[in-house]
Design an enzyme around this catalytic site. Structure first.
Site, PDB file in Angstrom:
ATOM      1  CE  LYS A  23      64.755  54.699  30.948  1.00 14.24           C
ATOM      2  NZ  LYS A  23      63.705  53.856  30.865  1.00 14.24           N
TER       3      LYS A  23
ATOM      4  CG  ASP B 198      69.003  56.398  37.776  1.00 14.17           C
ATOM      5  OD1 ASP B 198      69.621  55.885  36.604  1.00 14.17           O
ATOM      6  OD2 ASP B 198      68.042  55.842  38.465  1.00 14.17           O
TER       7      ASP B 198
ATOM      8  CE1 TYR C  46      60.430  52.719  39.559  1.00 15.00           C
ATOM      9  CE2 TYR C  46      61.386  53.131  37.513  1.00 15.00           C
ATOM     10  CZ  TYR C  46      60.665  52.124  38.363  1.00 15.00           C
ATOM     11  OH  TYR C  46      60.467  51.088  38.162  1.00 15.00           O
TER      12      TYR C  46
HETATM   13  N1  HOZ Z   1      62.032  54.589  33.753  1.00 16.03           N
HETATM   14  C1  HOZ Z   1      60.804  54.055  32.889  1.00 16.03           C
HETATM   15  C2  HOZ Z   1      59.546  54.769  33.171  1.00 16.03           C
HETATM   16  N2  HOZ Z   1      59.748  55.889  33.803  1.00 16.03           N
HETATM   17  C3  HOZ Z   1      60.754  52.594  32.797  1.00 16.03           C
HETATM   18  C4  HOZ Z   1      59.810  52.148  32.018  1.00 16.03           C
HETATM   19  C5  HOZ Z   1      58.955  51.222  32.773  1.00 16.03           C
HETATM   20  O1  HOZ Z   1      58.887  50.727  33.909  1.00 16.03           O
HETATM   21  O2  HOZ Z   1      58.552  50.059  32.085  1.00 16.03           O
END
Ligand code: HOZ
Length: 425
Positions: free
Chosen positions: A265, A237, A142
């Site tokens: 982050k 990423d 993702y």
């Molecule tokens: N990468 C985060 C969750 N896997 C993002 C948090 C979100 O999408 O709020």
């Protein structure tokens, strides 16, 4: 303050699903999300005055624990001078210097406001630089919610059953080639099938959005070699892993030099930030020097960067990575021991302060094997932990995060609770 249930009832009237990001919803584990009124160290304090040991860590940023006094003081000091200027500010230079110092593959960096912006912009830059349209991503990885990347995506997209989001034009999806992670032959075959067409390969070097999945020995190096051979860019990423797995991220630990890296982050210290950077000749394709456009009203925001700089300087001073890994191993060993005692086949992939718990006998090395995890059993485990005071991500397909604040009583208590929760399954 109203109870979580009362607040959620109000939220449901006005906010789709009652949440501002789907990963916060409890739909895949059942029940309703709790609301948080404060967070300190390893602990969340809910609107209902419950104290929970938190392994979500605001989805990664809180590596020093919540509301760290040094970060709080840095934000307060920056706030004295204003919240946003719309012109360059000194924090931007300091942050760029820190990133370039810690992540040697990054020669130049551009700040933005989220990990999604970072990956979206890096993809555009790769396409502009190579003058090619196709990209390769991996099933279960993702990279935020831009169109080209919401195809066989992990995180909330997978959790809520829409790994291929509606609303992504078929013409965009056609330009994204999705391959299985940890499959070197599939990667080579994709390049052979699309000669001169692939702009870049983007991957989570250590996956964290389909649960934690680590690369097989040699896999990342093979990715580096095949992209270089075909004139495509390699994009790491490291939004989750940057400054978490090591100061220089996965690339430092694995000795790989990507062309571009996406960050987020931790570099915002808990405020909204993203960044992407890499080889200077590629980065100079960005406007105003080059033809690839990317922009942002709040990019390089002084409050966010003051928080991020304070967090990075703490990491430099404390070098907590061995301590964080010890916490991760303690948690993994406790869960595996409890699962063994129960006769429950369980995998706990862990690296440093990232971990996942899959209830399956199958070692997890890609999207398909991640889906062998028993999500219904995970939901019961999640609620058994929550009832006893431990908060895990409400999904079988997310990473757990540790912070330095978990050291001591919090980790011991959490291991005890997770072991009890497994025994009760
Ligand atoms: N990468 C985060 C969750 N896997 C993002 C948090 C979100 O999408 O709020």
């Amino acid at each position: 303050m109203q109870s979580s249930d009362a607040l959620f009832a109000r939220a449901l009237q006005l906010i789709p699903g009652g949440v501002n990001s789907p990963v916060r919803a409890f739909r895949s584990v059942g029940g309703a999300p709790f609301f948080v009124k404060a967070a300190r160290g390893a602990t969340l304090i809910t609107a209902d005055d419950r104290e929970l040991i938190d392994f979500v860590c605001t989805w990664g940023p809180a590596i020093h624990g919540h509301n760290h006094p040094v970060i709080k003081a840095a934000i307060a000091a920056a706030l004295e001078n204003g919240t946003s200027f719309g012109t360059p500010n000194p924090y931007e230079v300091e942050m760029a210097e820190l990133i370039v110092k810690f992540v040697p593959s990054i020669q130049k960096v551009r700040m933005c406001n989220s990990g999604t912006e970072a990956t979206m912009s890096a993809i555009r830059l790769a396409r502009g630089f190579t003058r090619r349209d196709k990209i390769i991503k991996f099933a279960g990885c993702y990279h935020g919610h831009s169109d080209s990347l919401l195809i066989k995506a992990g995180s909330g997209a997978l959790t809520h059953g829409h790994p291929d989001s509606a609303g992504v034009p078929a013409a965009f999806a056609r330009e994204t080639i999705v391959l299985p992670y940890n499959d070197t032959a599939a990667l080579a075959a994709a390049f052979a099938a699309h000669p001169g067409q692939i702009a870049c390969v983007i991957l989570e070097a250590y996956c964290g959005n389909v649960g934690v999945i680590l690369p097989d020995a040699g896999y990342l190096a093979a990715g580096r070699a095949v992209t270089a051979q075909h004139g495509a860019l390699l994009i790491f990423d490291e939004v989750m892993t940057g400054f978490r797995i090591a100061k220089g991220g996965v690339q430092e630990r694995e000795h790989i030099v990507p062309d571009l890296t996406c960050l987020g982050k931790i570099i915002g210290g808990g405020l909204p930030v993203g960044a992407f950077g890499g080889r200077a000749d590629i980065m100079d394709y960005l406007a105003p020097l080059g033809p690839v456009y990317q922009a942002g009203t709040l990019s390089g925001n002084p409050l966010a960067l003051a928080a991020g700089i304070a967090g990075l300087r703490l990491l430099e001073e404390l070098n907590p990575y061995a301590r964080l890994d010890a916490l991760g191993r303690q948690l993994r060993d406790a869960v595996l021991a409890a699962a063994r005692a129960k006769g429950l086949p369980t995998q706990v992939p862990q690296c440093g302060s990232m971990f996942s718990i899959f209830f399956t006998a199958t070692p997890v090395r890609d999207y398909t094997t991640a889906l062998t995890g028993d999500a219904k059993l995970f939901a019961r485990f999640f609620h058994a932990c929550l009832a006893r005071g431990v908060y895990l991500a409400p999904s079988a397909y997310e990473a757990g995060f540790l912070s330095t604040a978990h050291e001591g009583p919090a980790i011991d208590r959490a291991c005890e609770i997770m072991s009890q929760a497994i025994a009760e399954l």
